[in-house]
Design a protein around this motif. Structure first.
Motif, PDB file in Angstrom:
ATOM      1  N   ALA A 131       0.862  -1.183   0.000  1.00 20.49           N
ATOM      2  CA  ALA A 131       0.000   0.000   0.000  1.00 20.49           C
ATOM      3  C   ALA A 131       0.899   1.235   0.000  1.00 20.49           C
ATOM      4  O   ALA A 131       0.722   2.154   0.767  1.00 20.49           O
ATOM      5  N   GLU A 132       1.921   1.183  -0.900  1.00 23.86           N
ATOM      6  CA  GLU A 132       2.971   2.202  -0.873  1.00 23.86           C
ATOM      7  C   GLU A 132       2.550   3.559  -1.415  1.00 23.86           C
ATOM      8  O   GLU A 132       3.195   4.551  -1.123  1.00 23.86           O
ATOM      9  N   SER A 133       1.479   3.609  -2.201  1.00 19.73           N
ATOM     10  CA  SER A 133       1.149   4.874  -2.877  1.00 19.73           C
ATOM     11  C   SER A 133      -0.352   5.014  -3.079  1.00 19.73           C
ATOM     12  O   SER A 133      -1.101   4.047  -2.957  1.00 19.73           O
ATOM     13  N   TRP A 135      -1.687   5.441  -5.866  1.00 13.54           N
ATOM     14  CA  TRP A 135      -1.959   4.601  -7.042  1.00 13.54           C
ATOM     15  C   TRP A 135      -2.302   3.183  -6.602  1.00 13.54           C
ATOM     16  O   TRP A 135      -3.265   2.591  -7.061  1.00 13.54           O
ATOM     17  N   ARG A 136      -1.514   2.656  -5.686  1.00 15.04           N
ATOM     18  CA  ARG A 136      -1.703   1.263  -5.254  1.00 15.04           C
ATOM     19  C   ARG A 136      -3.044   1.099  -4.548  1.00 15.04           C
ATOM     20  O   ARG A 136      -3.737   0.104  -4.720  1.00 15.04           O
ATOM     21  N   THR A 137      -3.398   2.087  -3.735  1.00 16.04           N
ATOM     22  CA  THR A 137      -4.686   2.044  -3.028  1.00 16.04           C
ATOM     23  C   THR A 137      -5.836   1.996  -4.032  1.00 16.04           C
ATOM     24  O   THR A 137      -6.780   1.212  -3.883  1.00 16.04           O
ATOM     25  N   THR A 143      -0.289  -8.597 -13.384  1.00 11.66           N
ATOM     26  CA  THR A 143      -1.107  -7.384 -13.353  1.00 11.66           C
ATOM     27  C   THR A 143      -0.233  -6.199 -12.994  1.00 11.66           C
ATOM     28  O   THR A 143       0.475  -6.265 -11.985  1.00 11.66           O
ATOM     29  N   ASP A 144      -0.253  -5.185 -13.783  1.00 11.45           N
ATOM     30  CA  ASP A 144       0.462  -3.918 -13.576  1.00 11.45           C
ATOM     31  C   ASP A 144       1.959  -4.004 -13.881  1.00 11.45           C
ATOM     32  O   ASP A 144       2.478  -3.181 -14.615  1.00 11.45           O
ATOM     33  N   ARG A 145       2.658  -4.994 -13.316  1.00 11.53           N
ATOM     34  CA  ARG A 145       4.118  -5.032 -13.501  1.00 11.53           C
ATOM     35  C   ARG A 145       4.581  -6.338 -14.146  1.00 11.53           C
ATOM     36  O   ARG A 145       4.015  -7.389 -13.865  1.00 11.53           O
ATOM     37  N   ALA A 146       5.660  -6.251 -14.888  1.00 13.59           N
ATOM     38  CA  ALA A 146       6.225  -7.409 -15.588  1.00 13.59           C
ATOM     39  C   ALA A 146       7.204  -8.175 -14.708  1.00 13.59           C
ATOM     40  O   ALA A 146       7.703  -7.656 -13.712  1.00 13.59           O
ATOM     41  N   ASP A 169      11.896   0.841 -16.218  1.00 11.26           N
ATOM     42  CA  ASP A 169      11.403   1.273 -17.534  1.00 11.26           C
ATOM     43  C   ASP A 169      11.204   2.784 -17.627  1.00 11.26           C
ATOM     44  O   ASP A 169      11.457   3.389 -18.673  1.00 11.26           O
ATOM     45  N   ARG A 170      10.733   3.398 -16.551  1.00 11.77           N
ATOM     46  CA  ARG A 170      10.517   4.857 -16.605  1.00 11.77           C
ATOM     47  C   ARG A 170      11.848   5.587 -16.721  1.00 11.77           C
ATOM     48  O   ARG A 170      11.962   6.574 -17.449  1.00 11.77           O
ATOM     49  N   ALA A 171      12.870   5.097 -16.001  1.00 14.51           N
ATOM     50  CA  ALA A 171      14.206   5.722 -16.102  1.00 14.51           C
ATOM     51  C   ALA A 171      14.726   5.583 -17.527  1.00 14.51           C
ATOM     52  O   ALA A 171      15.289   6.530 -18.091  1.00 14.51           O
ATOM     53  N   HIS A 192       9.340   9.184 -10.193  1.00 10.32           N
ATOM     54  CA  HIS A 192       8.691   8.043 -10.850  1.00 10.32           C
ATOM     55  C   HIS A 192       7.246   7.835 -10.419  1.00 10.32           C
ATOM     56  O   HIS A 192       6.571   6.974 -10.978  1.00 10.32           O
ATOM     57  N   ASN A 193       6.784   8.530  -9.375  1.00 12.86           N
ATOM     58  CA  ASN A 193       5.327   8.540  -9.115  1.00 12.86           C
ATOM     59  C   ASN A 193       4.926   9.824  -8.379  1.00 12.86           C
ATOM     60  O   ASN A 193       5.777  10.592  -7.908  1.00 12.86           O
ATOM     61  N   ASP A 194       3.620  10.044  -8.319  1.00 10.23           N
ATOM     62  CA  ASP A 194       3.091  11.262  -7.683  1.00 10.23           C
ATOM     63  C   ASP A 194       3.508  11.355  -6.222  1.00 10.23           C
ATOM     64  O   ASP A 194       3.873  12.432  -5.737  1.00 10.23           O
ATOM     65  N   ILE A 203       4.597  10.824 -12.423  1.00 13.09           N
ATOM     66  CA  ILE A 203       3.793   9.822 -13.145  1.00 13.09           C
ATOM     67  C   ILE A 203       2.742   9.272 -12.186  1.00 13.09           C
ATOM     68  O   ILE A 203       3.041   9.061 -11.010  1.00 13.09           O
ATOM     69  N   ASP A 204       1.547   9.044 -12.665  1.00 14.52           N
ATOM     70  CA  ASP A 204       0.395   8.415 -12.001  1.00 14.52           C
ATOM     71  C   ASP A 204      -0.904   9.182 -12.267  1.00 14.52           C
ATOM     72  O   ASP A 204      -1.846   8.622 -12.779  1.00 14.52           O
ATOM     73  N   ALA A 205      -0.942  10.459 -11.812  1.00 18.60           N
ATOM     74  CA  ALA A 205      -2.176  11.263 -11.923  1.00 18.60           C
ATOM     75  C   ALA A 205      -3.260  10.808 -10.947  1.00 18.60           C
ATOM     76  O   ALA A 205      -4.428  10.679 -11.316  1.00 18.60           O
TER      77      ALA A 205
HETATM   78  O1  AHR Z   1       3.527  -0.284 -10.689  1.00 17.91           O
HETATM   79  C1  AHR Z   1       2.893   0.957 -10.718  1.00 17.91           C
HETATM   80  C2  AHR Z   1       3.557   1.908  -9.789  1.00 17.91           C
HETATM   81  O2  AHR Z   1       3.588   1.380  -8.492  1.00 17.91           O
HETATM   82  C3  AHR Z   1       2.892   3.248  -9.621  1.00 17.91           C
HETATM   83  O3  AHR Z   1       3.285   4.206 -10.540  1.00 17.91           O
HETATM   84  C4  AHR Z   1       3.359   3.624  -8.259  1.00 17.91           C
HETATM   85  O4  AHR Z   1       2.696   4.722  -7.712  1.00 17.91           O
HETATM   86  C5  AHR Z   1       3.119   2.353  -7.573  1.00 17.91           C
HETATM   87  O5  AHR Z   1       3.606   2.275  -6.325  1.00 17.91           O
END
Ligand code: AHR
Length: 310
Positions: free
Chosen positions: A27-29, A31-33, A104-107, A165-167, A215-217, A243-245
């Protein structure tokens, strides 16, 4: 396809409903919530029996959760990998148990035959959008007018796909302009607190920072606190790209404290449940399913803020 036999009544609750085991990052961000809520709400609405675990940012917890889903004989496993590497063994175990896996979401960096599909954003493209904005707005970003644009980068979790990837995407685009240089780059672990602490240390060792690429909001919001505490004006003295919005990020953008946000869509629940159903029905699914995203300036943020769901 040997997995095509794993229909909806294979294992799980036995009442015909899909049983899905989902191993979340944490629950780091913000976005994750929003991502967790989307998955839980959609499962509920669609009658999916969801077994949900929060790995608290630790890969070992996530592997343990996936193993327990295998033992419980769920119909399908989905997870958002904390980092890219180190999942081969547990993915092999799921395959041996004939339980399909949806990333889901990440590779992950593993043999693609170990999972059915990967649903999520193109993080390289997100980094590229951030870099392109800076190239297009370079003249404006050189706050002290010394001809160089000194960028500090707040990286996501080390080893996580979105951080890598964002870097990469950002570096590719800013290479077009010799005056733009990333002078410091460190992980803030995708958290607000992490972003704040790293930014404090950057500001202590460098008084000529023109731009923050977070790399994120959440890390960008932490950086804003550090910048303000140092007596500087975020969005003016130091430009900020994130990144995120998510809503908090969009609010700061509409106030001019952030200058540009690249969207990363967390609302993956509907597409995930749809893919799970198809996989369990034995239908072919694409190996890669991308989510649609845009990017926002302060003016655009002000326009959409009231309707933002998360
Ligand atoms: O994997 C997506 C990323 O993980 C989001 O950009 C970030 O906010 C989250 O923690």
């Amino acid at each position: 396809d040997s997995d095509a036999s794993s229909g909806t009544d294979n294992g799980g609750s036995g009442d015909g409903a899909i049983t899905m085991g989902f191993a979340q990052v944490g629950a780091e961000s913000g976005w994750r919530t929003a991502n967790t809520k989307s998955i839980q709400d959609t499962a509920k609405a669609e009658g999916v029996d969801l077994k949900f675990t929060d790995a608290q940012g630790k890969q070992e917890n996530q592997i343990q959760a996936i193993r327990s889903y295998i033992q419980q004989k769920v119909d399908v496993i989905a997870f958002s990998p904390v980092v890219e590497t180190g999942f081969d063994a547990v993915l092999q175990e799921a395959k041996a148990a004939n339980i399909p896996v949806i990333l889901t979401d990440r590779a992950v960096d593993a043999d693609p035959s170990l999972y059915k599909t990967f649903l999520g954003s193109d993080f390289v493209v997100e980094g590229e959008k951030a870099g392109q904005w800076l190239v297009d707005n370079a003249a404006d970003a050189d706050a002290n007018g010394d001809g160089t644009i000194n960028v500090v980068q707040l990286e996501g979790t080390t080893g996580a796909a979105p951080a890598i990837d964002r870097a990469e995407g950002f570096a590719d685009k800013i290479a077009a302009d010799d005056s733009i240089e990333v002078t410091a780059s460190q992980t803030g672990d995708f958290t607000r607190d992490g972003g704040k602490q790293v930014m404090e240390s950057f500001l202590q060792s460098d008084d000529s920072i023109d731009v923050v690429f977070a790399h994120n909001d959440d890390m960008g919001l932490g950086a804003i606190e550090a910048i303000e505490a140092a007596g500087l004006e975020p969005g003016k003295d130091v430009k900020i790209i994130t990144i995120d919005a998510v809503k908090d990020g969009m609010t700061a953008l509409s106030e001019g404290k952030i200058n540009y946000i690249v969207e990363c869509n967390p609302l993956l629940g509907p597409q995930l449940m749809d893919l799970a159903q198809k996989v369990l029905d034995g239908e072919e699914v694409p190996a890669r399913v991308l989510t649609e995203e845009s990017a926002f300036t302060p003016e655009q943020a002000a326009e959409v803020l009231a309707d933002r769901q998360y």
